[in-house]
Design a protein around this motif. Structure first.
Motif, PDB file in Angstrom:
ATOM      1  N   UNK A 236       0.833  -1.211   0.000  1.00  0.00           N
ATOM      2  CA  UNK A 236       0.000   0.000   0.000  1.00  0.00           C
ATOM      3  C   UNK A 236       0.859   1.249   0.000  1.00  0.00           C
ATOM      4  N   UNK A 237       1.874   1.292   0.842  1.00  0.00           N
ATOM      5  CA  UNK A 237       2.748   2.463   0.935  1.00  0.00           C
ATOM      6  C   UNK A 237       3.538   2.682  -0.344  1.00  0.00           C
TER       7      UNK A 237
ATOM      8  N   UNK B  83      -4.335  -2.890 -10.663  1.00  0.00           N
ATOM      9  CA  UNK B  83      -4.042  -4.161 -11.306  1.00  0.00           C
ATOM     10  C   UNK B  83      -2.871  -4.039 -12.278  1.00  0.00           C
ATOM     11  N   UNK B  84      -2.787  -2.916 -12.986  1.00  0.00           N
ATOM     12  CA  UNK B  84      -1.650  -2.720 -13.901  1.00  0.00           C
ATOM     13  C   UNK B  84      -0.337  -2.594 -13.138  1.00  0.00           C
ATOM     14  N   UNK B  85      -0.379  -1.906 -11.986  1.00  0.00           N
ATOM     15  CA  UNK B  85       0.841  -1.747 -11.193  1.00  0.00           C
ATOM     16  C   UNK B  85       1.304  -3.085 -10.609  1.00  0.00           C
ATOM     17  N   UNK B  86       0.356  -3.916 -10.201  1.00  0.00           N
ATOM     18  CA  UNK B  86       0.733  -5.230  -9.680  1.00  0.00           C
ATOM     19  C   UNK B  86       1.419  -6.068 -10.760  1.00  0.00           C
TER      20      UNK B  86
ATOM     21  N   UNK C 149      -5.969  -4.905   0.251  1.00  0.00           N
ATOM     22  CA  UNK C 149      -5.152  -3.860  -0.368  1.00  0.00           C
ATOM     23  C   UNK C 149      -6.019  -2.913  -1.186  1.00  0.00           C
ATOM     24  N   UNK C 150      -6.918  -3.459  -1.977  1.00  0.00           N
ATOM     25  CA  UNK C 150      -7.783  -2.636  -2.827  1.00  0.00           C
ATOM     26  C   UNK C 150      -8.639  -1.694  -1.981  1.00  0.00           C
ATOM     27  N   UNK C 151      -9.240  -2.240  -0.919  1.00  0.00           N
ATOM     28  CA  UNK C 151     -10.103  -1.420  -0.069  1.00  0.00           C
ATOM     29  C   UNK C 151      -9.327  -0.314   0.624  1.00  0.00           C
ATOM     30  N   UNK C 152      -8.146  -0.645   1.141  1.00  0.00           N
ATOM     31  CA  UNK C 152      -7.356   0.359   1.858  1.00  0.00           C
ATOM     32  C   UNK C 152      -6.845   1.447   0.923  1.00  0.00           C
TER      33      UNK C 152
END
Length: 516
Positions: free
Chosen positions: A69-70, A103-106, A145-148
């Motif tokens: 997240x960070x 999703x692209x960053x992952x 992760x998505x929610x946060x």
């Protein structure tokens, strides 16, 4: 020895995970057919601090998710201010945009999504590689992760659920590890926390950027507001020793009306008729009270009595008043530009509004030399002005006004200042937060002029509780604002404006209480 997350995953199966308990926003982000997102894997148990004070259990983001997240949070924006005006509840289309970017960053960082229990989940970060990413995330970790991230980018991070919950009236962030909230007048520590100091700073910058204000080492203390009008005060280290401190005073979406305050027991129907007559008759009124006592709410209700045909100018440090009339001009203080110019304080705005042909001047709060300009305006034809002052009683309000006038830098004798106050102010309304957390009017006091060097005051209404024996207002709940048995000396002004109140409003023939 493995990480906490590794040991936790080895000890229990994913199906044993419980759904999220405190973060309501997570549930709204899940797909209709998807299961409820899990409770964060790392949950700090409650305990006691070194002074013996209880600490409630804390819901902490899992260490792996917090790390990703960070790292990804700033990379999901084209520039830092891109999403400052986007919010989940207003722009659902932006949720899809952010999820697509995530999703692209992952994929770019080669972080795979795998089933729970996969061997790649047994990842331990290298302390010598702070930028290292985990090779994979489980589906449950991805949902977390998505929610946060959506809370960070389209909301206000860890405190987003508290902001969306209308039952909380105040939110207090005391650094990353302690967040308190006020519910029905009582303050308690919540289970919500931030990941770290950088996380708190991310939310702080998101609050101040849309307002064009700076929150940095050169400007370590800032007043701001949220898009819904909630008041925000921020202080950063080194002044804030526990970490960046954020205090949010929330206001209801719909302004409280006089009927609401009567229903809450703040005052009676008869008192509301009296206050309405005073506002219509253009009396100058000062609302006095402590922090969080409901001064602004009462000022808003009193302002609603102003006839719609009049031109109203409001002056505030941070815009909070929610006037419903059509002809309202709202003025707010302005911080200096980076070049050090353009600063406007309340005193500047009060002087300026006198040249704007106001029928009514409403100053959110007098806290400095603007008190002198306000008194002069009241004494020079601008009748019907309203303002608030921090004080604990009507008598203290007079002393407070004297101090504020002296802060204007004018070397005026105290007698002259008191005479100005006695001549300008007709009524002081004392608002108090009682021991049970309720906010009620405890005094309505008339200023009758000068007698020697003292300002003569007379209580018209006093808050009393059943069985109370001591004089003065009570600080316990369950009482009523009762008439003191005196008719105000300005009753003829009310009658001239067509406000003929019956003598029973003032408790004619009832027991009288001593003046303050």
């Amino acid at each position: 020895m493995g990480s906490f997350l590794s040991r936790r995953l080895q000890e229990s199966k994913p199906d044993d995970e419980e759904p999220a308990g405190g973060l309501k926003s997570l549930g709204t982000l899940a797909q209709p057919d998807a299961p409820e997102p899990p409770k964060p894997a790392e949950e700090t148990k409650g305990g006691y601090d070194r002074y013996g004070n209880p600490i409630p259990p804390k819901k902490r983001t899992t260490s792996k998710v917090a790390r990703v997240r960070k790292m990804l949070r700033p990379k999901m924006l084209a520039h830092p201010a891109e999403a400052d005006t986007w919010f989940q509840n207003e722009r659902p289309d932006k949720i899809e945009v952010m999820v697509g970017r995530l999703q692209r960053l992952l994929k770019m960082h080669k972080i795979a999504l795998v089933e729970d229990g996969h061997a790649s989940l047994q990842w331990k970060p290298d302390p010598d590689k702070p930028d290292e990413m985990p090779p994979s995330l489980s589906k449950l970790e991805y949902k977390e992760l998505e929610a946060r991230l959506l809370d960070d980018l389209l909301g206000f991070g860890a405190i987003e659920p508290l902001i969306q919950d209308k039952s909380f009236s105040e939110i207090m962030v005391n650094g990353p590890d302690m967040i308190c909230a006020e519910f029905k007048g009582k303050v308690s520590e919540t289970e919500v926390i931030f990941d770290d100091e950088e996380h708190v700073q991310w939310v702080a910058q998101r609050i101040v950027r849309p307002l064009g204000r700076k929150f940095d080492r050169d400007n370590p203390m800032v007043d701001a507001r949220l898009p819904d009008g909630s008041r925000v005060h921020l202080i950063m280290p080194p002044s804030a020793l526990c970490g960046t401190t954020i205090t949010i005073r929330k206001f209801p979406e719909k302004p409280l009306t006089v009927d609401d305050l009567i229903r809450f027991g703040s005052f009676t129907k008869e008192v509301s008729e009296f206050l309405k007559a005073c506002v219509i008759s253009r009396l100058n009124i000062v609302v006095s009270g402590g922090t969080g006592s409901g001064k602004t709410t009462l000022l808003n209700v009193l302002s609603a009595f102003i006839p719609g045909k009049e031109r109203i100018i409001t002056v505030e440090d941070s815009a909070e008043l929610q006037l419903t009339q059509r002809h309202v001009v709202r003025l707010e203080t302005a911080p200096p530009t980076p070049e050090g110019t353009g600063k406007l304080e309340i005193r500047d705005l009060v002087k300026g509004c006198l040249r704007m042909r106001p029928d009514r001047i409403v100053v959110g709060e007098c806290r400095s030399g603007e008190a002198l300009d306000m008194l002069q305006a009241m004494n020079t034809g601008h009748d019907g002005s309203l303002t608030t002052v921090h004080a604990n009683s009507p008598r203290d309000c007079i002393a407070r006004l004297e101090t504020l006038v002296l802060m204007a830098g004018m070397d005026l004798p105290v007698y002259v200042i008191r005479k100005q106050i006695a001549s300008a102010v007709h009524l002081i309304i004392q608002q108090t937060r009682l021991n049970d957390g309720s906010r009620k009017i405890t005094y309505i006091t008339e200023l009758q002029g000068m007698e020697g060097d003292a300002v003569v005051m007379q209580d018209l209404f006093v808050y009393r509780t059943p069985g109370q024996r001591n004089p003065g207002a009570s600080h316990e709940g369950g009482g009523t604002l009762e008439p003191a048995g005196f008719r105000p000396s300005f009753i003829h002004i009310l009658e001239q404006h067509g406000c003929n109140l019956p003598a029973s409003v003032f408790g004619a023939g009832q027991q009288k209480f001593s003046s303050s």
